[in-house]
Motif scaffolding. Structure first.
Motif, PDB file in Angstrom:
ATOM      1  N   ILE A   1     -13.099  56.222  19.958  1.00 55.67           N
ATOM      2  CA  ILE A   1     -14.151  55.333  19.433  1.00 55.67           C
ATOM      3  C   ILE A   1     -14.195  55.424  17.914  1.00 55.67           C
ATOM      4  O   ILE A   1     -14.241  54.395  17.214  1.00 55.67           O
ATOM      5  CB  ILE A   1     -15.517  55.719  20.039  1.00 55.67           C
ATOM      6  N   CYS A   2     -14.155  56.635  17.380  1.00 57.33           N
ATOM      7  CA  CYS A   2     -14.211  56.820  15.926  1.00 57.33           C
ATOM      8  C   CYS A   2     -12.976  56.240  15.249  1.00 57.33           C
ATOM      9  O   CYS A   2     -13.068  55.618  14.176  1.00 57.33           O
ATOM     10  CB  CYS A   2     -14.349  58.304  15.588  1.00 57.33           C
ATOM     11  N   ALA A   3     -11.804  56.434  15.865  1.00 53.98           N
ATOM     12  CA  ALA A   3     -10.569  55.904  15.277  1.00 53.98           C
ATOM     13  C   ALA A   3     -10.609  54.378  15.203  1.00 53.98           C
ATOM     14  O   ALA A   3     -10.198  53.784  14.207  1.00 53.98           O
ATOM     15  CB  ALA A   3      -9.366  56.374  16.089  1.00 53.98           C
ATOM     16  N   ARG A   4     -11.105  53.763  16.249  1.00 50.42           N
ATOM     17  CA  ARG A   4     -11.206  52.299  16.238  1.00 50.42           C
ATOM     18  C   ARG A   4     -12.224  51.833  15.208  1.00 50.42           C
ATOM     19  O   ARG A   4     -12.023  50.814  14.529  1.00 50.42           O
ATOM     20  CB  ARG A   4     -11.583  51.806  17.638  1.00 50.42           C
ATOM     21  N   ARG A   5     -13.306  52.576  15.091  1.00 54.66           N
ATOM     22  CA  ARG A   5     -14.306  52.228  14.081  1.00 54.66           C
ATOM     23  C   ARG A   5     -13.698  52.352  12.679  1.00 54.66           C
ATOM     24  O   ARG A   5     -13.940  51.511  11.805  1.00 54.66           O
ATOM     25  CB  ARG A   5     -15.511  53.161  14.229  1.00 54.66           C
ATOM     26  N   GLN A   6     -12.891  53.373  12.466  1.00 53.30           N
ATOM     27  CA  GLN A   6     -12.221  53.539  11.183  1.00 53.30           C
ATOM     28  C   GLN A   6     -11.281  52.373  10.886  1.00 53.30           C
ATOM     29  O   GLN A   6     -11.080  52.013   9.722  1.00 53.30           O
ATOM     30  CB  GLN A   6     -11.442  54.861  11.157  1.00 53.30           C
ATOM     31  N   ARG A   7     -10.710  51.804  11.956  1.00 50.48           N
ATOM     32  CA  ARG A   7      -9.790  50.667  11.772  1.00 50.48           C
ATOM     33  C   ARG A   7     -10.512  49.335  11.614  1.00 50.48           C
ATOM     34  O   ARG A   7      -9.875  48.291  11.495  1.00 50.48           O
ATOM     35  CB  ARG A   7      -8.820  50.593  12.962  1.00 50.48           C
ATOM     36  N   GLY A   8     -11.841  49.369  11.668  1.00 54.80           N
ATOM     37  CA  GLY A   8     -12.602  48.154  11.404  1.00 54.80           C
ATOM     38  C   GLY A   8     -13.223  47.498  12.608  1.00 54.80           C
ATOM     39  O   GLY A   8     -13.856  46.444  12.477  1.00 54.80           O
ATOM     40  N   GLU A   9     -13.077  48.086  13.819  1.00 50.93           N
ATOM     41  CA  GLU A   9     -13.728  47.517  14.994  1.00 50.93           C
ATOM     42  C   GLU A   9     -15.207  47.883  14.946  1.00 50.93           C
ATOM     43  O   GLU A   9     -15.561  49.061  15.031  1.00 50.93           O
ATOM     44  CB  GLU A   9     -13.093  48.048  16.283  1.00 50.93           C
ATOM     45  N   ARG A  10     -16.053  46.885  14.839  1.00 50.38           N
ATOM     46  CA  ARG A  10     -17.480  47.149  14.688  1.00 50.38           C
ATOM     47  C   ARG A  10     -18.062  47.792  15.932  1.00 50.38           C
ATOM     48  O   ARG A  10     -18.774  48.799  15.863  1.00 50.38           O
ATOM     49  CB  ARG A  10     -18.195  45.842  14.358  1.00 50.38           C
ATOM     50  N   PHE A  11     -17.786  47.197  17.088  1.00 53.45           N
ATOM     51  CA  PHE A  11     -18.261  47.728  18.354  1.00 53.45           C
ATOM     52  C   PHE A  11     -17.073  47.799  19.322  1.00 53.45           C
ATOM     53  O   PHE A  11     -16.794  46.821  20.022  1.00 53.45           O
ATOM     54  CB  PHE A  11     -19.397  46.878  18.929  1.00 53.45           C
ATOM     55  N   PRO A  12     -16.366  48.922  19.353  1.00 53.86           N
ATOM     56  CA  PRO A  12     -15.139  49.033  20.151  1.00 53.86           C
ATOM     57  C   PRO A  12     -15.363  48.723  21.624  1.00 53.86           C
ATOM     58  O   PRO A  12     -16.365  49.131  22.218  1.00 53.86           O
ATOM     59  CB  PRO A  12     -14.728  50.496  19.948  1.00 53.86           C
ATOM     60  N   GLU A  13     -14.413  47.981  22.208  1.00 54.69           N
ATOM     61  CA  GLU A  13     -14.468  47.614  23.621  1.00 54.69           C
ATOM     62  C   GLU A  13     -13.258  48.183  24.349  1.00 54.69           C
ATOM     63  O   GLU A  13     -12.238  48.495  23.741  1.00 54.69           O
ATOM     64  CB  GLU A  13     -14.495  46.089  23.780  1.00 54.69           C
ATOM     65  N   ARG A  14     -13.392  48.301  25.661  1.00 55.66           N
ATOM     66  CA  ARG A  14     -12.305  48.717  26.548  1.00 55.66           C
ATOM     67  C   ARG A  14     -11.725  50.089  26.198  1.00 55.66           C
ATOM     68  O   ARG A  14     -10.568  50.380  26.485  1.00 55.66           O
ATOM     69  CB  ARG A  14     -11.176  47.673  26.551  1.00 55.66           C
TER      70      ARG A  14
END
Length: 484
Positions: free
Chosen positions: A132-145
């Protein structure tokens, strides 16, 4: 990226025990994402820190986290949701994450009930939180799946693919205890062991339990497989705690520490070399005289056994897989080894429990003479067989999670033979009949080693008397935006 991990405030602690422990689960999560991703992480433990909605808002503005995660047991679900609402009011872009056994048991329902949570982590949290944190770092505001989560997809709720359990627990870093203010944890790590007299921390050496007891939800998070850390990894953490934090006592908080005899013996040898004391939980079926003597020689000062009931029928009904004879033998062997004993027992452990079976539990306590007894009212937590049976039979009056607790007002459930008021009366009666016996008090006084022990005993005994004779307090109605 900045992450805050929150232990919500507990509206009412048991004044009978005042158990205060380090949030090692949060420290473990913090260590993992910090090591893997360099995430700046803080732990806000409102179980020991003062809390107010205004204070939370101010703290959020100053730290400016990208995500806030909440560790939630069932009685704290609504409290955590109110805190998450404050997070969203402060900054809607902050990702709010809920984890713990409650969301693991009823993931979709949790997000449906509490719109202030964006994501729920189902089961073991380290790898899922890191993704979740890695995706948030990549710019995903609210990570899904994200595997291992329940998430929002527009107006729908979705459960992602199941995430495999961590295969090798030695791959985990040691918990980030540097994020904890040790001075705030003043109380009993385990009944009878005060942090005022020892420098204590908690230690987890394994995950999971192979015994699927009727009232327990351990399998919801860890399934039914037991995974062990190696003795080398465990002792490395103990050594770090001794050298870095001055810890001299460890409460081993495994579901049961005494599974895996060879590993346990290796750990005992290492603990003896390090010169620390420790306590643990165990099944009565997993110890014998030889093992208990080795444990005592390595610094074990106390062992807690889950007894639950003195009725053979009840033990079979709750799938405990122990016998009364094993209970009696384990307590006698621990006493001969010089280890203090604690017994965990329950009122209403199964919906069909009778008054005669409650009395059998009391009679068993008189025979085994534990040094400490914890009397719980069995709580039908979601994810347990107890919950499923009581829900199916209409024994739960309402599912107000604030009330799924053992120390607030009367339970919101009943059993076949006991009303909510009966459950409370039986619990208090059991405490009085055990703890106020002259022989029991005399044995406690004989254990005192000096003025500090005496002060602890007087303080704890006074609070215990207040608890068993006082009126069970109801929670105040929550104020707008408050958490209590």
């Amino acid at each position: 990226m900045k992450l805050v991990l929150v232990h919500p405030p507990e509206p009412m602690k048991s004044i009978a025990t005042e158990v205060v422990q380090h949030p090692i689960n949060l420290a473990q999560l913090a260590a993992f994402v910090r090591e893997r991703l360099g995430v700046e992480t803080a732990i806000w433990d409102y179980g020991v820190e003062p809390y107010s909605p205004v204070g939370l808002r101010d703290r959020l503005r100053r730290f400016a986290p990208d995500a806030v995660g909440f560790s939630v047991m069932t009685p704290l679900a609504k409290t955590a949701a109110r805190q998450a609402a404050i997070v969203k009011e402060t900054n809607p872009d902050i990702l709010t994450i809920v984890g713990g056994p409650h969301v693991a048991a009823i993931p979709e329902r949790t997000l449906a009930e509490f719109p202030s949570f964006d994501l729920g982590v189902i089961g073991e949290g380290e790898q899922t939180l890191a993704e979740i944190c890695a995706r948030r770092q990549r710019g995903e505001r609210f990570p899904e799946r994200v595997p291992g989560t329940v998430y929002r997809d527009g107006g729908a709720l979705r459960i992602a693919a199941e995430r495999p359990l961590i295969a090798n627990l030695d791959d985990l870093p040691y918990p980030a205890r540097d994020l904890l203010d040790f001075s705030r944890y003043q109380g009993s790590s385990s009944p009878g062991l005060s942090s005022r007299l020892r420098n204590i921390t908690e230690l987890f050496t394994s995950r999971g339990c192979p015994v699927h007891c009727f009232f327990c939800g351990s399998h919801v998070t860890h399934r039914t497989k037991v995974r062990f850390r190696s003795a080398r990894h465990v002792l490395g953490e103990v050594r770090e705690c001794v050298e870095k934090y001055g810890i001299d006592h460890f409460t081993v908080d495994d579901d049961t520490f005494t599974f895996g005899r060879e590993r346990l013996i290796e750990i005992c040898r290492g603990l003896r070399e390090l010169g620390v004391s420790w306590d643990c939980d165990s099944r009565v079926s997993n110890v014998d005289e030889e093992l208990l003597r080795l444990m005592a020689q390595s610094g074990c000062v106390k062992i807690a056994f889950g007894v639950e009931s003195g009725s053979p029928r009840m033990l079979e009904a709750i799938r405990k897989k122990i016998t009364i004879q094993q209970v009696e033998q384990a307590f006698a062997a621990a006493r001969r080894a010089g280890i203090l004993t604690s017994a965990f027992i329950m009122i209403g452990t199964h919906p069909t429990e009778t008054p005669a079976e409650v009395e059998a539990t009391f009679r068993l306590m008189l025979r085994i003479r534990p040094d400490f007894v914890m009397v719980y009212i069995a709580v039908p937590y979601p994810g347990t067989s107890l919950y499923e049976m009581m829900q199916r039979e209409g024994l739960i009056a309402r599912e107000d999670w604030d009330e799924f607790d053992i120390v607030r007002g009367e339970p919101v459930w009943r059993t076949h033979h006991f009303s909510p008021a009966d459950l409370v009366r039986l619990q208090r009666s059991m405490y009085r009949r055990i703890y106020l016996r002259p022989g029991f008090i005399w044995r406690k006084l004989a254990l005192l080693r000096g003025p500090d022990d005496l002060r602890y005993f007087i303080d704890a005994f006074g609070k215990f008397i207040k608890y068993i004779f006082g009126k069970r307090r109801e929670l105040p109605a929550p104020r707008d935006g408050d958490s209590t």
